[in-house]
Every structure is written in C-alpha cells, then in structure tokens.
Write a protein that holds these residues in place. Structure first.
Motif, mmCIF file in Angstrom:
data_model
loop_
_atom_site.group_PDB
_atom_site.id
_atom_site.type_symbol
_atom_site.label_atom_id
_atom_site.label_comp_id
_atom_site.label_asym_id
_atom_site.label_seq_id
_atom_site.Cartn_x
_atom_site.Cartn_y
_atom_site.Cartn_z
ATOM 1 N N SER A 14 0.804 -1.007 -0.107
ATOM 2 C CA SER A 14 -0.043 -0.198 0.149
ATOM 3 C C SER A 14 0.909 1.512 0.119
ATOM 4 C CB SER A 14 -0.838 -0.067 1.342
ATOM 5 O OG SER A 14 -1.870 -0.989 1.295
ATOM 6 N N LEU A 15 1.811 1.364 0.755
ATOM 7 C CA LEU A 15 2.812 2.350 0.860
ATOM 8 C C LEU A 15 3.555 2.744 -0.498
ATOM 9 C CD1 LEU A 15 4.358 1.926 4.332
ATOM 10 C CD2 LEU A 15 2.702 3.733 3.710
ATOM 11 N N LEU A 16 3.856 1.500 -1.067
ATOM 12 C CA LEU A 16 4.690 1.441 -2.426
ATOM 13 C C LEU A 16 3.651 2.046 -3.417
ATOM 14 C CD1 LEU A 16 6.813 1.074 -4.172
ATOM 15 C CD2 LEU A 16 6.082 -1.418 -4.417
ATOM 16 N N ALA A 17 2.518 1.415 -3.359
ATOM 17 C CA ALA A 17 1.319 2.018 -4.434
ATOM 18 C C ALA A 17 1.150 3.399 -4.124
ATOM 19 C CB ALA A 17 0.068 1.498 -4.407
ATOM 20 N N GLY A 18 1.146 4.020 -2.774
ATOM 21 C CA GLY A 18 1.032 5.465 -2.716
ATOM 22 C C GLY A 18 1.985 6.125 -3.091
ATOM 23 N N SER A 19 3.532 5.714 -2.968
ATOM 24 C CA SER A 19 4.540 6.285 -3.713
ATOM 25 C C SER A 19 4.721 6.613 -4.950
ATOM 26 C CB SER A 19 5.809 5.993 -2.933
ATOM 27 O OG SER A 19 6.181 4.638 -3.457
ATOM 28 N N ILE A 161 8.730 16.389 -11.657
ATOM 29 C CA ILE A 161 9.678 15.351 -10.824
ATOM 30 C C ILE A 161 9.162 14.249 -10.900
ATOM 31 C CG2 ILE A 161 10.648 15.415 -8.615
ATOM 32 C CD1 ILE A 161 9.999 18.368 -8.070
ATOM 33 N N PRO A 162 9.782 13.426 -11.763
ATOM 34 C CA PRO A 162 9.169 11.860 -11.962
ATOM 35 C C PRO A 162 9.809 10.933 -11.252
ATOM 36 C CG PRO A 162 10.902 12.480 -13.556
ATOM 37 C CD PRO A 162 10.700 13.916 -12.850
ATOM 38 N N GLN A 163 8.971 10.065 -10.596
ATOM 39 C CA GLN A 163 9.437 8.902 -9.925
ATOM 40 C C GLN A 163 9.419 7.572 -10.388
ATOM 41 O OE1 GLN A 163 9.552 10.332 -6.692
ATOM 42 N NE2 GLN A 163 9.165 11.899 -7.696
ATOM 43 N N ASN A 164 9.060 7.371 -11.643
ATOM 44 C CA ASN A 164 9.193 6.334 -12.418
ATOM 45 C C ASN A 164 9.275 6.366 -14.065
ATOM 46 O OD1 ASN A 164 6.268 6.162 -13.323
ATOM 47 N ND2 ASN A 164 5.915 5.953 -11.241
ATOM 48 N N GLY A 165 9.432 5.467 -14.721
ATOM 49 C CA GLY A 165 9.573 5.473 -16.012
ATOM 50 C C GLY A 165 8.342 6.100 -17.038
ATOM 51 N N LEU A 166 7.195 5.703 -16.108
ATOM 52 C CA LEU A 166 5.860 5.964 -16.994
ATOM 53 C C LEU A 166 5.623 7.601 -17.011
ATOM 54 C CD1 LEU A 166 3.395 4.899 -18.521
ATOM 55 C CD2 LEU A 166 2.251 4.113 -16.462
ATOM 56 N N GLU A 167 6.088 7.988 -15.511
ATOM 57 C CA GLU A 167 5.902 9.323 -15.549
ATOM 58 C C GLU A 167 6.738 10.402 -16.436
ATOM 59 O OE1 GLU A 167 4.477 9.384 -10.904
ATOM 60 O OE2 GLU A 167 6.150 10.191 -11.207
ATOM 61 N N ASN A 298 -0.722 1.426 -22.388
ATOM 62 C CA ASN A 298 -1.055 0.247 -21.107
ATOM 63 C C ASN A 298 -0.409 -1.291 -21.826
ATOM 64 O OD1 ASN A 298 -2.964 0.432 -23.691
ATOM 65 N ND2 ASN A 298 -3.887 -1.223 -22.861
ATOM 66 N N ARG A 299 0.212 -1.287 -22.953
ATOM 67 C CA ARG A 299 0.524 -2.460 -23.518
ATOM 68 C C ARG A 299 1.882 -2.983 -23.035
ATOM 69 N NH1 ARG A 299 -1.798 -3.420 -29.498
ATOM 70 N NH2 ARG A 299 -4.153 -3.054 -28.833
ATOM 71 N N TYR A 300 2.730 -1.866 -22.300
ATOM 72 C CA TYR A 300 3.972 -2.328 -21.707
ATOM 73 C C TYR A 300 4.210 -2.089 -20.282
ATOM 74 C CZ TYR A 300 5.331 -1.869 -26.785
ATOM 75 O OH TYR A 300 5.467 -2.170 -28.206
ATOM 76 N N ASP A 301 5.182 -2.669 -19.843
ATOM 77 C CA ASP A 301 5.617 -2.346 -18.615
ATOM 78 C C ASP A 301 6.840 -1.421 -18.502
ATOM 79 O OD1 ASP A 301 4.200 -4.142 -16.898
ATOM 80 O OD2 ASP A 301 5.228 -5.958 -17.805
ATOM 81 N N TRP A 302 6.804 -0.296 -18.047
ATOM 82 C CA TRP A 302 7.736 0.889 -18.096
ATOM 83 C C TRP A 302 8.758 0.589 -16.977
ATOM 84 C CZ3 TRP A 302 7.562 3.644 -22.533
ATOM 85 C CH2 TRP A 302 6.212 3.452 -23.163
ATOM 86 N N LYS A 303 10.201 0.937 -17.123
ATOM 87 C CA LYS A 303 11.208 0.837 -16.286
ATOM 88 C C LYS A 303 11.848 2.094 -16.505
ATOM 89 C CE LYS A 303 15.342 -1.745 -15.130
ATOM 90 N NZ LYS A 303 16.340 -2.907 -15.701
ATOM 91 N N LEU A 304 12.133 2.702 -15.416
ATOM 92 C CA LEU A 304 13.113 3.939 -15.357
ATOM 93 C C LEU A 304 14.503 3.379 -15.387
ATOM 94 C CD1 LEU A 304 13.752 6.942 -15.483
ATOM 95 C CD2 LEU A 304 13.322 7.205 -13.011
ATOM 96 N N VAL A 305 15.465 3.484 -16.177
ATOM 97 C CA VAL A 305 16.763 2.986 -15.991
ATOM 98 C C VAL A 305 17.433 3.817 -15.309
ATOM 99 C CG1 VAL A 305 18.787 2.147 -17.313
ATOM 100 C CG2 VAL A 305 16.405 1.590 -18.205
#
Length: 455
Positions: A14-19, A161-167, A298-305
């Motif tokens: 839950s905390l991870l999802a919130g972040s 200020i992105p937190q992940n690749g999708l952002e 939506n068809r991809y999993d996104w990773k911030l390298v």
C-alpha cells in the motif's frame, strides 16, 4: 505469525502504491526553479564542464525570424568540436546509445555525428512553468498508470519531478507544443538507393484549453485534437485523418476517423493506434511511432533505467533552414549527417517491455528523453526475437520566437531493411508553421472531414 507477515506485506504494498501514484510535496515542488529548472531538469551543469548550467534558454528575440516564420541559427558561426565516425567510435561509445552505435555499424562509410558545444536552449512561457509546478503537486497516475488524475487544471508536464519511467513518458506526451497550430510538412520514405517521392501534409492541432467552445465534460479527459490532410501526391491527395486523443485512453480510447477522397466516405479508423500502420509510411512506422511515441501506454511495463549523458540531436537550425532543400537532406540509408548537429545533454532512459498477452510488433523499446524539454530525442525498437530493429532520432531545436521546443523533423531507421522514414521537414514550404491559430470543436468532428478533403 503468518497473519502478521501478511499484514506487513499488505501495508508495504500500500505504501509502495501510494509512492508511485502520489504527487510530490510542496517542499519537493519548491525545487522547481531553484536546484531544478522550472520543468524539472538539473539546473547545474556537469562536473566536467561539458554540459553547462541552464540559465533560461532561448526566448523571444534570440535571433532573427523571417517573414515566413523560419528561424535564424543563433550558433551559425560555431564549428564541430569533433566528429564521431565508425573509425573513432570506440572513443565515444560510453556516451552513445545501443541504437546510435548500431547506425555506425550499419553505415560505416557514411554515418557520422558532428558534435558541437552544448547549449541548453529549451524554454517555454512563464505561464507554462507555473502549470508544470501545479502538475507536480496535483497530478497522479490512475490505477495502472494509463491515465492522469487532477491534470486538467494544469494541462502541461504532468510529472516534472518524475518517480518512475511511466511518469517520464507522460511528460513527453503532455509537453507544451506552442498551443493550437497549423503546419505544412513533408514525409519521405526513400528506397535503398535514395530515390523517394514526397508526401505532403497539412496538419492542424488543437488543445482543450485553447478551444473556447469545448464543453467541460469533454475537456476533462481530452489531451488534443489532430487533423491531417494529404495534399500530394495526387493518388493520396484529399485523404484526411482525424484523431481525438484522451488523457485516459483505457477509460475513453482514442477516437479516429479517415475520409477517403476516392470513395468520398468517412470511416472509423480503430487501426490508428498502437502498431497500426502509419499514414503513407510504406510499412516503415507504426501509429505510435509518430512524434517519437504517442498514445496509450497500457501494453507495456515501463522501467526507469536512470539518467545519463548522451550525444543527442540538438539545436538543429541548419536542418530547418529554407536555404536547405529536401534533396540536400534525403540521402540513401540515412539523412545527411553533415547537416546535423549533436550536443552532449543529460537524458532520462526509459525501457518498455511488452506485457504478457499483449500485442505489438515491438517487444521492447527504449527512449532517451531530454531533461530540459521532455522531448524524446532517440528511440530504439526491438522485434520479438530481441533483435534491434528500428532506431529513431528527432532533430531537436528551440523555436525561440514562440518559446517552444520543437523538432526540425524526426526519422525512423530500419536497420534490417536498410530503409528509413523522415517526417516533419518544411524547408521548402512557403509558410511552415502558424501558431496561435483560432480553432473550434466543430473543426475536429467527423462531419468536418469531407470539407477538409476537397481537393
């Protein structure tokens, strides 16, 4: 004990999802304009001094603009610091992507990258900086990450200020493009010997905050409205494409229509999405290759390298000049690299992997996104066997007259077939781009397509 472990695991998730889905705090947002640029790039230069600090970019009056809107080159007197070729590739490979290296190996005799002094020219109007700061504190990803919450109030740069690749990718999708515009551009798809026929387009783009007659319900989930008319060659002239793009394309999928001039009929066009074929592209690009990447993620999993320094196309005023002809640019194998300009800049690297059970001709993709403008500068696309198939590059520059980062054109290279597509060139057009165009929702309806398609 088992129950306690499960509760801890549930709380952690839950905390991870919130972040992941939360906007940044006011303290974090305060970095925009201080340690970070107003759009989220690092304000400081690099320690080596090869990337300068951002000092505001190029804004109005930076150089002369002619009567047709073509920009003078503010750096016309500069010479390359060095040129990367197949012979000295190893010396510079640490600041090149896999796709860029592959271009040297595919075309060792002709492919080169002239590298110039870096200039951080990206800039947008002050109102857009304010919108980005609002986005940082309010916008969140919807469940699954395939849409945006609380974004309609700001409209630009969803996650500075992105937190992940999708952002990071959403920043490219929601970047400022100068407001409503019309442009005349050309596309070329050369044969392996360099022969080509130009396809000419008239594009119109409108945004919900610049459409006074749009209703509130429609505006809440609208991203942009796009209309493209083919004007040449004659066999395609009069065909028109209309696209309504939404912020949440799962909740409200992209709507597209095509007017076929030969049949004089308007038809729904569900193929204008994902890996559907691009208009008049001879199979060399997909719908989601346009603008380097567009559409539902939506068809991809996104990773911030991560973030890295990369030589990318930048400040390509020469390639956008009316003194350069299309024949000067379009060559066999790749565009004329002697006219190109590369600079060292920091980029975000994002990797997309096709989800299990989903379909796309690209099983994996990588995007390298300029930290200052949030434009994708370089892309890599892999086939189902894991083989690097296509490499894209956008020839970035700053339109200082309207304070908007743009492309001179974008190109997509097929490493296997030895062909490529270049779209967005406007060198020989009388009036290349008109910004601030008045538009109505009525201009972007299926009923308007027939009028738009009259030859």
């Amino acid at each position: 004990m088992k129950t306690t472990t499960q509760l801890i695991a549930t709380l952690s998730l839950s905390l991870l999802a919130g972040s992941v889905f939360a906007a940044v705090s006011a303290e974090e947002a305060a970095k925009l304009g201080s340690s970070l640029t107003p759009l989220g790039g690092e304000m400081a230069g690099n320690t080596a001094g090869t990337i300068p600090a951002w000092t505001g970019g190029l804004t109005k009056g930076a150089a002369a603009v002619d009567a047709n809107g073509f920009l003078s080159d503010p750096f016309a007197g500069e010479k390359p610091l060095f040129t990367i070729t197949a012979d000295n590739l190893a010396q510079h490979q640490d600041k090149l992507s896999e796709g860029q290296v592959a271009m040297f190996k595919r075309y060792p005799a002709t492919y080169r990258m002239p590298v110039y002094t870096s200039h951080r020219t990206s800039a947008v109007p002050q109102s857009i900086y304010a919108a980005a700061k609002s986005s940082a504190q309010n916008t969140t990803l919807v469940e699954g990450g395939n849409g945006l919450n609380h974004f309609a109030q700001s409209r630009y740069y969803a996650f500075p200020i992105p937190q992940n690749g999708l952002e990071v990718v959403w920043n490219h999708i929601t970047r400022y493009r100068g407001g409503n515009l019309k442009r005349n551009i050309v596309q070329a798809v050369p044969q392996t010997n360099g022969d080509y026929t130009l396809v000419q387009f008239e594009d119109e783009v409108a945004f919900p905050d610049n459409l006074a007659d749009i209703d509130a319900d429609k505006a809440a989930n609208a991203l942009l409205f796009f209309k493209q008319r083919v004007t040449a060659p004659s066999r395609l002239a009069g065909n028109v494409l209309l696209v309504h793009d939404s912020l949440d394309q799962i909740k409200e999928p992209r709507m597209a229509w095509i007017y076929n001039a030969g049949q004089r009929r308007v038809r729904r066009a569900p193929q204008v999405a994902y890996d559907g074929p691009g208009t008049a592209s001879d199979g060399l690009r997909t719908s989601d290759n346009f603008d380097m990447y567009n559409g539902a993620p939506n068809r991809y999993d996104w990773k911030l390298v991560g973030k890295r320094e990369l030589y990318i196309p930048y400040n390509n005023y020469q390639l956008d000049s009316p003194s350069v002809k299309y024949a000067d640019i379009i060559k066999a194998g790749h565009t004329n690299q002697d006219l190109a300009r590369y600079e060292l800049h920091r980029v975000w690297e994002v990797e997309a992997t096709l989800k299990s059970g989903e379909r796309n001709i690209y099983a994996k993709r990588r995007f390298f996104i300029d930290e200052d403008s949030w434009q994708i500068a370089v892309s890599e696309h892999y086939d189902g066997r894991g083989q690097l198939w296509r490499v894209g590059q956008a020839m970035l520059l700053q339109n200082y007259d309207v304070e908007t980062p743009v492309y001179a054109f974008e190109a997509l290279y097929d490493l296997i077939g030895g062909r490529y597509l270049a779209i967005g060139m406007k060198n020989e057009e009388k009036r290349s781009i008109q910004y601030g165009v008045h538009a109505s929702v009525k201009d972007f309806t299926p009923a308007a397509l027939r009028n738009a398609g009259v030859r």
